[in-house]
Design an enzyme around this catalytic site. Structure first.
Site, mmCIF file in Angstrom:
data_model
loop_
_atom_site.group_PDB
_atom_site.id
_atom_site.type_symbol
_atom_site.label_atom_id
_atom_site.label_comp_id
_atom_site.label_asym_id
_atom_site.label_seq_id
_atom_site.Cartn_x
_atom_site.Cartn_y
_atom_site.Cartn_z
ATOM 1 N N PRO A 136 0.638 -1.177 0.080
ATOM 2 C CA PRO A 136 0.010 -0.091 0.230
ATOM 3 C C PRO A 136 0.644 1.390 0.019
ATOM 4 O O PRO A 136 0.835 1.972 1.078
ATOM 5 C CB PRO A 136 -1.007 -0.078 1.221
ATOM 6 C CG PRO A 136 -0.035 -0.826 2.249
ATOM 7 C CD PRO A 136 0.553 -1.901 1.379
ATOM 8 N N CYS A 137 1.487 1.739 -1.129
ATOM 9 C CA CYS A 137 2.276 2.890 -1.407
ATOM 10 C C CYS A 137 1.132 3.924 -1.093
ATOM 11 O O CYS A 137 1.908 5.107 -0.723
ATOM 12 C CB CYS A 137 2.802 2.783 -2.448
ATOM 13 S SG CYS A 137 1.920 2.538 -4.037
ATOM 14 N N HIS A 138 0.203 3.838 -1.238
ATOM 15 C CA HIS A 138 -0.969 5.034 -1.051
ATOM 16 C C HIS A 138 -0.851 5.802 0.188
ATOM 17 O O HIS A 138 -1.571 6.805 0.382
ATOM 18 C CB HIS A 138 -2.211 4.613 -1.774
ATOM 19 C CG HIS A 138 -2.851 3.623 -0.842
ATOM 20 N ND1 HIS A 138 -2.488 2.276 -1.276
ATOM 21 C CD2 HIS A 138 -3.710 3.755 0.151
ATOM 22 C CE1 HIS A 138 -3.397 1.657 -0.099
ATOM 23 N NE2 HIS A 138 -3.992 2.428 0.606
#
Length: 184
Positions: A136-138
């Protein structure tokens, strides 16, 4: 020849496509209806030469649908396979440990990745992440709280952060009711 399976599902954030290897590990994923948008971001040693279209990828598709329906922890058990140098591999593992609903800054992410001075390298790890959602780079933001970048567009990044924030609040409220129904 390297074969992989691919499926696209409709979600509240838009069409979501995942590519998985023969073991069911996610090689790449993101908010696109075109699997060819994903193939180039897969490391060359893992990149499939042939994609087989499927209606479902079993547990991967199920996790995507459950996540978008509010079960934000559904993605945590999905296996991901990415390859790069030691820092990037470690940084992607660190991303998977950022709790939903608790985004951090690129500075904090660099610190957690073991290289506090390497903020640009941490941002690069986000940019090179092929397995969006599952890694989850968001959940990483600029120091000033602004969104920064996201391969799939800032409106989707905003939607994901809002979705996780809301779902986290609902989980916390439900837990409070379950643990102590007299606390209200």
């Amino acid at each position: 020849m390297i074969f992989a399976d691919v499926a696209t599902v409709d979600t509240a954030a838009g069409p979501f496509t995942a590519i998985v290897d023969s073991d069911g590990a996610v090689l790449a994923s993101g908010w696109t209806a075109d699997p060819e948008d994903l193939r180039p971001v897969i490391h060359p040693t893992l990149r499939p030469t042939q994609l087989r279209q499927r209606d479902s990828l079993g547990p991967v598709t199920d996790a995507v649908l459950r996540y978008h329906a509010g079960d934000i922890l559904a993605i945590d058990a999905i296996t991901v396979r990415q390859f790069s140098g030691p820092f990037l591999v470690h940084a992607w593992e660190v991303l998977r440990k950022i709790p939903a609903g608790s985004p951090i800054t690129y500075t904090t992410y660099a610190e957690r990745s073991g290289r506090p001075e390497a903020i640009r390298a941490a941002a690069n790890a986000c940019a090179r992440n092929a397995a969006a959602l599952f890694v989850p780079c968001h959940r990483v933001l600029r120091t000033d709280g602004s969104l920064g970048g996201f391969r799939w567009g800032l409106p989707i990044k905003r939607w994901l952060l809002d979705h996780e924030s809301t779902a986290t609040k609902v989980r916390q409220y439900s837990r409070t009711l379950y643990l102590d129904p007299h606390s209200l």
